[in-house]
Each structure stands twice: as structure tokens, then as C-alpha cells.
Design an enzyme around this catalytic site. Structure first.
Site, PDB file in Angstrom:
ATOM      1  N   ASP A 398      -7.076   6.996  -1.198  1.00  7.68           N
ATOM      2  CA  ASP A 398      -6.760   5.951  -0.039  1.00  7.68           C
ATOM      3  C   ASP A 398      -7.572   5.007  -0.026  1.00  7.68           C
ATOM      4  O   ASP A 398      -8.916   4.795  -0.640  1.00  7.68           O
ATOM      5  CB  ASP A 398      -6.198   6.368   0.940  1.00  7.68           C
ATOM      6  CG  ASP A 398      -4.913   5.946   1.552  1.00  7.68           C
ATOM      7  OD1 ASP A 398      -5.174   4.567   1.625  1.00  7.68           O
ATOM      8  OD2 ASP A 398      -4.016   6.510   2.140  1.00  7.68           O
ATOM      9  N   ASP A 512       0.081  -0.564  -2.534  1.00  9.15           N
ATOM     10  CA  ASP A 512       0.641  -0.467  -1.109  1.00  9.15           C
ATOM     11  C   ASP A 512       0.826  -1.935  -0.264  1.00  9.15           C
ATOM     12  O   ASP A 512       0.197  -3.010  -0.910  1.00  9.15           O
ATOM     13  CB  ASP A 512      -0.568   0.337  -0.469  1.00  9.15           C
ATOM     14  CG  ASP A 512       0.259   1.066   0.761  1.00  9.15           C
ATOM     15  OD1 ASP A 512       1.502   1.055   0.930  1.00  9.15           O
ATOM     16  OD2 ASP A 512      -0.484   1.725   1.574  1.00  9.15           O
ATOM     17  N   GLU A 515       4.808  -5.867   0.732  1.00  8.00           N
ATOM     18  CA  GLU A 515       6.113  -6.109   1.102  1.00  8.00           C
ATOM     19  C   GLU A 515       6.100  -7.749   1.119  1.00  8.00           C
ATOM     20  O   GLU A 515       7.241  -8.172   1.084  1.00  8.00           O
ATOM     21  CB  GLU A 515       6.774  -5.355   2.775  1.00  8.00           C
ATOM     22  CG  GLU A 515       6.944  -4.174   2.602  1.00  8.00           C
ATOM     23  CD  GLU A 515       5.737  -3.233   2.424  1.00  8.00           C
ATOM     24  OE1 GLU A 515       5.864  -2.279   1.644  1.00  8.00           O
ATOM     25  OE2 GLU A 515       4.662  -3.821   2.846  1.00  8.00           O
ATOM     26  N   ARG A 594       4.772   0.683  -3.269  1.00  8.43           N
ATOM     27  CA  ARG A 594       5.870   1.134  -1.974  1.00  8.43           C
ATOM     28  C   ARG A 594       6.888   0.032  -1.828  1.00  8.43           C
ATOM     29  O   ARG A 594       8.170   0.436  -1.623  1.00  8.43           O
ATOM     30  CB  ARG A 594       4.949   0.833  -0.826  1.00  8.43           C
ATOM     31  CG  ARG A 594       5.577   1.234   0.553  1.00  8.43           C
ATOM     32  CD  ARG A 594       4.562   1.428   1.837  1.00  8.43           C
ATOM     33  NE  ARG A 594       4.333  -0.011   2.213  1.00  8.43           N
ATOM     34  CZ  ARG A 594       3.467  -0.137   3.201  1.00  8.43           C
ATOM     35  NH1 ARG A 594       3.113   1.308   3.758  1.00  8.43           N
ATOM     36  NH2 ARG A 594       3.204  -1.262   3.856  1.00  8.43           N
ATOM     37  N   ASP A 610       5.729   6.110   4.463  1.00  4.32           N
ATOM     38  CA  ASP A 610       4.745   6.888   5.433  1.00  4.32           C
ATOM     39  C   ASP A 610       5.464   7.785   6.496  1.00  4.32           C
ATOM     40  O   ASP A 610       5.936   7.503   7.557  1.00  4.32           O
ATOM     41  CB  ASP A 610       3.969   5.757   6.335  1.00  4.32           C
ATOM     42  CG  ASP A 610       2.971   5.179   5.418  1.00  4.32           C
ATOM     43  OD1 ASP A 610       2.580   5.638   4.398  1.00  4.32           O
ATOM     44  OD2 ASP A 610       2.684   4.013   5.958  1.00  4.32           O
TER      45      ASP A 610
END
Length: 928
Positions: A398, A512, A515, A594, A610
Site C-alpha cells: 500500500d 486507488d 473517483e 477502485r 474499504d
């Protein structure tokens, strides 16, 4: 009076034009024609009409109650058929506000639990809409002109609309409504173009002329699939509204949301606007998929796709009916007629594109956490997995690997050994995957951070309305956001990845925060006034603003404004990332994203975000992965054992069992929580986790073949039970079990403190995967033993599953002999197939570099037929055949005419071992 809901038996009716067979001119069929949707509702409407008239008369005679009298046309509309005329949130809708829009106002009791219920303000039957002024034949269908003579209540009504209808295939209809005079934004998605009109469509199409409406029927049954006359069509510049009746309540899709697989039609609203938020019921989540699948009575299915990327919401109500509300673009509908659910999803993917074929290693087990803290600790976890001989194909990191959370860097102190770690993984047949975010740190001294300096120089970031880079805040602090709609950005992204790959030769990428996520609302300067950031209507988005925890809708991008492109951000990044990986590695890309949009399966998989270490989160992962199967993104899974919060040994064991059957299988958790990889638990739990991963690895040939079928023709991998048993109404709401393909049933334990599980076993014979013992079900719920170390798996009669002796990596597993599991049907037949290639090269099927085998059983003869062969097949052997459901003990077994030793158990399992057959050679085996 215009009729939307067709709730009258007398009086004038809308003119209807019917689209007849090929070559016929659509002509008005006259007034007085009733749509089938109305015919079945006569008793209901008669009762409502009588009640409405009675109430109205009594009210007039008695002098009424306070307030103006309600006209009968409003009382006429049943509650379930009231279409919301004032959907704005955070507004107390008064009678004055409602009637200013020309709508009916009737108060009703508030729903329990604070949810929205029956709308108080709703459209009257005669609310002004469009009229179909002309309709002419074209080579592919029709073109029409729609005219609105009375304005609706949102600004900039578009008075003349163009209607395009194309009969693209016998099972696919394309209906598009747009501005007749001016170009509007349309989604830049490549879609197939029909070359000729469908010759024998399985649907028939009618139009209501005044008010305009579409009535679509299934020819075989007469079922009305769409009836858009139930509410007015509104097409303003920033508010587009169209509603339809539904033929049943069995509705699926419309992502991304958390909830059961089967949607509730009890006045629920689903918002599509990509948002970074932990999965929560009723919230708009990371992706946008404006597609639904609906099961009709009798087992037929159809699907509807609205090709629109603007912020939208879909309102569901118990009529049953559905309303689309979007705030931009055009109304571009594709309707897929199936007629079975598998075919609907295939037809949908024929439009949006089939998913990419993943590399073989992508189907192995992946391990990650945020908070390893160093490359040495990451390395130690991978070593511990090897020491316990627990299967693992990929180790992930990560954002803690980065230097200051900046993309394309790694921490020179804590992660100094990262290149050596990756080298070690590769030596052990394993892969390395790391995270990347689209927010590029903007505060470094000039010349010290190439990604930002070069992106700024080339003009590759989202800009404000003033033409300057929009600055938000993400993990590294202040950031600019890459504009992936700009082709030049894709080149810059590639160059950044090439530079980093030279130091850390990663194998896949995890994208990730796309959006895109922003810790600010809009930007460091907020958002400017105007109708992009503050539109006339804002759908029910979390935060009540389009810029909530993302960038300003007014931000400028190369292809359009962010207002139009927001829901495409993750798709465009995934496309750029997959392209870069192909150029860097020359092999199939592995990307997990994501944020997603329709067509993204061509470029990436998806994880469900998540989640939390809770039992309900484990359950919700099943409808989540099944929904993404509908969306054409089969490579999907949830964070096994939960991302946030602290897991328990029991929860993690059960979740590892379920997660071993996610198509994409990864255990991941957050920082500052205890580790949850399999090595940290008790010997019993660790063994249970290891055993179920070994089961997954044994099934990789079967799973890989399912992905081939998904890539080739759009089959689903993880599959709801109703896809295989659409006529069985008991399966329509099942989302605590699922299938791999058509034949492997997974029944996980989803509750604490139990040693059994109750699951639905559809009609037919099912075999225990581990033992071959059979269950002959009439279609019933069965209670099954499920101690902590056991996951219930059943093989459907008539299936043949290719399996392999498992090892701790997929690379090692691939070299082992195959065992074919044959599950005989009650008539003694079975079928299966196997796709095999080198597991990582590009376009192996397209180039012919693969092997494809078909297995078949009939009349006690098993046959393996090689339909296509490649060099890889010569390296693999078939060692064992296990045949479930052999009712009589054989006297002998013949392999290619030669007698072979065998074993036969009392549970009717015949096993023939030590076959030593090359995969590239066909053979037959007979038992007498």
C-alpha cells in the site's frame, strides 16, 4: 387529456403507432387502443376510480377540509404509481411549491425509519410532455421528431428532440433521444455499429404519439418490457427524466452500491456518482454502472443500459416502475432481450466490450496490508507464508512504500530493500503489485519531482475554469490531478512507470483513489459559482454536492468538463495503466481499480473497497461480486477478513474460505490493526486457511477456463444461482451462495458460532466436491455440516471439472498432472472443457497459441477431444479420472482399448489413476 399511467377505461387515449414487420410503415392505430400494461390492471383501476370519485363528491358536499379541493385526476393515481415531481432533497415540499410545477400534492404518512416513501408531489395524468410529430423509416430502423409545446419546470427545456431507433440485432434494440438542433456531450465509448436491420427481432415496438412514449414487448410472451408513457419525458439542458413500468419486481444491477443482490422497489433511490467512501448501504460508491437486469415471470430476462456518464439517480417504486434522472448528456438506451440472463449479460458485453483475459498468476492468492512499515517486514511476511507452505502468488504494498506518499517513488530508508524483495519474489515464481494514486504532489521544489514538473510543462492536469491546475489534497498533501482524457497524459503516465519499473520491476498495478478522491471539497479555493458546480438539480449524492470529497465539476479536461467525465475517471486511468503495462512488460496487464464504469472489464478488475472486519461485510461481498459479474468485470473480490477494524480468528477463517472463491482473491487490512495474514493465527485456523487455498489452486484450470469463456463471449465467472435456474423462483433472491460457472456451488458460512450452514440446493443431483457423495434435491433448503475447517462445495450433475495437483504458486501448480472430476447426470452424461496456454502472453487465443479440449461422457465412455493444440499442452499430463455417480461397480475399465486398474467406492465413485496421458492427445476411457 393525455394519459401517462393508463388508468382510465373511458375517454380519449393516446395515439399509438406500431412498428410492424420489416418494410412496413408505422402508422397510427387510432385512439382507444390500450397497452397490455393497462389491461391487466382493470379491477385495481376501477376500485381506485370509484374511491377517488366518492372521496371527491363527499368532499364537495361536505364543504371539504382546509385547503383547495383536489381534482379527481390527482386522486385517481394509486400511491404505488405516483411518480415524483419534486425529487429535490433537503427541501420541505409544500403544496405551493408542488403546484407551481403543475403537479398534484397529497400528503401521506411518513415511512418508517426515515426512508423516502410515497411522494407527496407527483405528476398528474395530463402533465405536458413531448409529442411524436414525425416518424420515418431508415435503413436500420427509424428517425423521429419529438416536440414539446409547454415548458416543464427546469431551465432550458429543449423543445425539439431527435429520436433514433436502430434494430441492431434480433435481441438488441438501440433507442437514442437527443437535441434535434444542437450537439450535446455523449460518452466517448466505442460501441458496435449495426450494418443492417435485424431481420427477425424477438421484440415488437410501439410508440405513443401524444404524449410520446415507448412500448416494448417480448414477441413470444407479449410481456411489456418498457412502457414510458407512465410519466412525462423531460429533457432540459441539465435535467433529463424518463420513467417506465417494469414487468416484475426482480431487478438487479445499477451499481455501485452496497445491499442485497435483488433491489428493493419500496421507494428506493440509487445514485450513480463515483465517490470515495467506505461501503455503506444507500450511499453512492466508487463506480457507476447504469445497467439493470430484470427477471420476468416464467424465467425470461432482459437488460437495459443507459449510456450516460453524468451524475444520475434511479428511483424505484412498487408499481413496479423505474425512473431515470440524469443531469446531462443524452438518453442513449440499449435494450437486451436475452431471453435468458446469461444471454443478456453476453449481449450487454457485445456493446461495452468483453473483459480482458487475465494472466494465470492473477488467479492465485494475493496478500497485502497498509502498514507493513518497511520492505523487510513485507519480505518477512512473504517468507512466513513460504515457511508454512501456504499458497501465495503476489505480494502487494500500500502507500507506505512511497517516499512522502508521492507516486513513482519509494522510501529510501524504510523500503530500501524493495528492489531486492521483488527480485526474491520473482525467483520464487511470485509477483509484486503496488498501489498508485492519480493525485500528483504539487508542492515539491521545482526540479525535484519529475512527475509534477513534466506534467505541468505538458499541461496534463485538470484545470480550473481560469486555466490553472486545480489543486486539491490527497495523501502527499496538495496535489494536482492527471487528466487521463488527454492522450498525451497516457504517454506521460507510461514514461513515469517506465522510470520506476527500471528500479522496481513490478508485475501489476493497483490504482486507488481514482473517483477521483479529494480530501477537500472541490479544490483549495473551493469551486466557482455556476450551474456546473451548482446545477439546477443535484441527484441524491452523498454530501449533497457534486464536489463533495472530489474535484469541482467545472474543472476543465481535454475531452470535456469534469461534470461530464467524472464517472469515467477510473475507466480512463485503467485504460492508460493497462496500456503502459503492456508496453513495459510485453505481457498481459494486471490492473485492479477502485473506480469503474461500463466497459472497464477490458482493462482492469475491481475490488469492493474499504470494507470492515464484520460478518455483515463478509455477506455483502457476495452480492457485490455478483453485481460486478453482471457489469462485465469478472475479476472482482473484496478485502478478505476486512480492511478496517480488527478481525477475529473465526471471522477470518470463514472469510478466507469464502475469499478463496472470489475470482480475485486478496487478503488486505489497514494500518494500526493486528496482522491478519494466514501465518499469524492458531495452527488449526492456519491449516483451514491453507487447505481452502490449496482447494482454490487445484481448481485453477477450471477457473482459468471460465475466464477464457468470459473473455471470448461474455460468460460470467462468479454467477448467481438464478442464472442457471431462471424458472426457479426460489433462486431469484439468493445471494448467500453462488456458482463458479454453471457447475460449482459455493455455500459459505456467514455467521459466527455455528458448525452448520443452510443452503439452497437446486433441483437435480449434486455431488460433494471432496468425496463425490451425491444429493438428489427436489429444489430445497438443506442443512449441511460446516465445522470451522470445512467449506461446502457441490458439483452439478453433468459437469466435468479440470483440476490440478496444487502447489504454493500457480506457476508450480501449472506443471503438475491434471485430475478430471466427472459428475454424471442422471442419464449418465457429462460435459466440460479446458482452455490452456502459457498463462501470460498477449492475445494467445487471437493468435492461435493455445490448446482447447472438450470432455464428454455418454454411454459409459469418457472422451477427450483436442480441438486446438499448442506446445504448452505437451508439457502437461492427465493423471487421474474421478467419475462421480457410477451406479454399478464396473467389471473392467478400458483406456484406448487397453485394460486399466481402477478403484470403486460405495458412494459410487470410480477412480482411474496413473493415466500418464499428454494433454495434447485425445483419448477415450470406457467402463463395463
Amino acid at each position: 387529456m393525455k394519459s401517462y399511467q393508463k388508468l382510465r377505461t373511458a375517454g380519449p387515449q393516446p395515439a399509438v403507432c406500431r412498428v410492424e414487420e420489416e418494410g412496413a410503415s408505422p402508422m397510427p392505430t387510432g385512439r382507444g387502443k390500450l397497452a397490455p400494461w393497462w389491461v391487466g390492471s382493470g379491477l385495481l383501476v376501477a376500485a381506485v376510480l370509484l374511491s377517488a370519485i366518492t372521496v371527491w363528491v363527499l368532499r364537495q358536499v361536505s364543504g371539504g377540509w382546509p385547503g383547495p379541493a383536489l381534482p379527481p385526476k390527482c386522486l385517481l393515481v394509486p400511491e404505488s404509481h405516483r411518480f415524483d415531481c419534486y425529487p429535490e432533497r433537503r427541501v420541505v415540499v409544500t403544496q405551493e411549491l408542488c403546484e407551481s410545477r403543475g403537479c398534484c400534492f397529497i400528503e401521506s404518512p411518513p415511512p418508517v425509519g426515515g426512508k423516502r416513501g410515497v411522494p407527496w408531489c407527483f405528476y398528474p395524468p395530463d402533465f405536458p410532455s413531448y409529442t411524436l410529430e414525425s416518424l420515418n423509416q431508415t435503413a436500420l430502423g427509424m428517425v423521429g421528431l419529438l416536440v414539446r409545446r409547454e415548458k416543464a419546470y427546469y431551465p432550458r427545456d429543449i423543445e425539439m428532440l431527435r429520436l433514433d431507433v436502430e434494430f441492431e440485432t434480433d435481441t438488441r434494440l438501440h433507442i437514442k433521444i437527443t437535441d434535434a438542433a444542437n450537439l450535446r456531450y455523449e460518452v466517448p465509448l466505442e460501441v458496435p455499429r449495426a450494418m443492417k436491420r435485424a431481420e427477425n427481432p424477438i421484440y415488437s415496438l410501439d410508440f405513443s404519439r401524444d404524449p410520446f412514449g415507448v412500448l416494448l414487448r417480448r414477441r413470444a410472451t407479449g410481456t411489456v418490457l418498457l412502457n414510458t408513457t407512465v410519466a412525462p419525458l423531460i429533457f432540459a439542458d441539465q435535467f433529463l427524466h424518463i420513467a417506465t413500468s417494469l414487468p416484475s419486481r426482480f431487478l438487479y444491477g445499477l451499481g455501485e452500491h452496497r445491499g442485497p443482490l435483488l433491489h428493493s422497489l419500496d421507494w428506493s433511490t440509487l445514485t450513480l456518482w463515483a465517490r470515495d467512501v467506505s461501503p455503506t448501504e444507500s450511499f453512492n460508491l466508487y463506480g457507476a454502472h447504469p445497467f439493470y437486469l430484470l427477471m420476468e415471470e416464467g424465467g425470461d430476462a432482459h437488460g437495459v443500459f443507459l449510456l450516460n456518464s453524468n451524475a444520475m439517480e434511479v428511483a424505484l417504486q412498487p408499481a413496479p416502475a423505474l425512473t431515470w434522472r440524469t443531469i446531462g448528456g443524452v438518453l442513449d438506451f440499449y435494450i437486451f432481450l436475452g431471453p435468458d440472463p446469461n444471454m443478456v449479460i453476453q449481449q450487454y458485453q457485445q456493446v461495452i466490450g468483453f473483459p480482458a483475459m487475465p494472466p494465470f498468476w492473477a488467479l492465485g492468492f494475493h496478500l497485502c496490508r497498509w502498514g507493513y512499515g518497511s520492505s523487510n517486514e513485507t519480505w518477512q511476511t512473504a517468507r512466513a507464508m513460504r515457511n508454512y507452505q501456504i499458497p501465495q502468488d503476489a505480494q502487494w504494498n500500500d502507500i507506505d512504500y512511497m517516499d512522502g506518499y508521492r507516486d513513482f517513488t519509494f522510501d529510501p530508508q524504510k523500503f530500501s530493500s524493495l528492489p531486492s524483495l521483488v527480485e526474491d519474489l520473482h525467483k520464487h515464481g511470485q509477483r509484486y503489485v503496488m498501489i498508485l494514486d492519480p493525485g500528483i504532489s504539487s508542492t515539491n521544489p521545482h526540479g525535484s519531482y519529475w512527475p509534477f514538473d513534466e506534467g505541468l510543462r505538458r499541461g496534463l492536469f485538470l484545470n480550473t475554469t481560469q486555466g490553472q491546475p486545480l489543486i486539491g489534497q490527497v495523501w502527499p498533501g496538495f496535489t494536482a490531478f492527471a487528466d487521463f482524457s488527454n492522450p498525451d497524459t497516457q504517454q506521460w503516465w507510461l514514461e513515469n512507470l517506465q522510470r520506476f519499473h527500471a528500479h522496481v520491476p513490478f508485475d501489476g498495478l493497483w490504482i486507488d483513489m481514482n473517483e477521483p478522491s479529494n480530501f477537500m471539497d472541490g479544490s483549495e479555493d473551493g469551486c466557482p459559482p455556476g450551474e456546473l458546480d451548482s446545477p439546477p438539480y443535484t441527484p441524491a449524492v452523498l454530501g449533497d454536492s457534486l464536489s463533495a470529497k472530489t474535484v469541482c465539476a467545472s474543472a476543465k479536461q481535454k475531452a470535456s468538463v469534469h461534470y461530464n467525465l467524472h464517472n469515467l475517471y477510473g475507466l480512463m486511468e485503467a485504460k492508460a495503466t493497462a496500456s503502459a503495462l503492456i508496453q513495459i512488460r510485453g505481457k498481459r496487464p494486471f490492473v485492479i481499480s477502485r473506480s469503474t464504469f461500463a466497459s472497464q472489464g477490458q482493462y482492469s478488475g475491481h475490488w469492493l473497497g474499504d470494507n470492515r472486519s464484520q460478518w455483515k461485510d463478509m455477506y455483502y461481498s457476495i452480492p457485490g461480486l455478483l453485481s460486478f459479474s453482471l457489469f462485465g468485470i469478472p475479476l472482482v473480490g473484496a478485502d478478505i477478513c476486512g480492511f478496517s477494524g480488527s478481525t477475529s480468528e473465526e471471522l477470518c477463517t470463514r472469510w478466507m474460505q469464502l475469499g478463496a472463491f472470489y475470482p480475485f482473491s486478496r487478503n488486505h487490512n489497514t494500518q494500526n490493526e493486528k496482522a491478519q495474514d494466514p501465518t499469524v493465527f492458531s495452527p488449526a485456523a492456519r491449516t483451514a486457511m491453507k487447505d481452502v487455498l490449496l482447494t482454490r489452486y487445484s481448481l485453477l484450470p477450471f477457473l482459468y477456463t471460465l475466464f477464457h469463456r468470459a473473455h471470448l463471449q461474455g460468460d460470467t465467472v462468479a454467477r448467481p444461482l438464478f442464472f442457471e435456474f431462471p424458472w426457479d423462483v426460489a433462486t431469484l433472491g439468493l445471494d448467500r451462495q453462488f456458482l463458479w460457472g454453471r457447475s460449482l456451488l459455493v455455500t459459505p458460512v456467514l455467521e459466527p458460532g455455528v458448525d452448520s450452514v443452510t443452503g439452497y440446493i437446486p433441483r437435480g443431483v449434486w455431488y460433494d466436491f471432496y468425496t463425490g457423495s451425491s444429493v438428489n434435491s427436489s429444489g430445497e433448503m438443506l442443512k449441511m455440516s460446516a465445522p470451522l475447517e470445512h467449506l461446502n462445495l457441490h458439483v452439478r450433475e453433468g459437469a466435468i471439472l479440470p483440476t490440478q495437483k496444487p502447489e504454493t504458486t500457480s506457476e508450480a501448480t501449472r506443471r503438475n498432472p491434471l485430475r478430471l472430476i466427472v459428475a454424471l447426470s442422471q442419464s449418465g452424461t457429462a460435459w466440460g472443457d479446458l482452455f490452456w496456454d502459457d498463462g501470460e502472453s498477449l492475445d494467445t487465443f487471437e493468435r492461435g497459441s493455445y490448446s482447447y479440449l472438450v470432455f464428454n461422457v455418454t454411454q459409459n465412455i469418457f472422451t477427450s477431444t483436442v480441438l486446438h493444440a499448442s506446445a504448452e499442452a505437451t508439457e502437461v499430463t492427465i493423471s487421474t479420472l474421478s467419475i462421480f455417480g457410477v451406479r454399478e461397480p464396473p467389471s473392467k475399465v478400458l483406456l484406448n482399448g487397453q485394460e486399466k486398474p481402477f478403484s470403486y467406492l460405495g458412494n459410487q465413485v470410480l477412480t482411474v489413476s496413473d493415466l500418464g496421458l499428454s494433454l495434447s492427445q485425445g483419448f477415450s476411457l470406457r467402463w463395463l
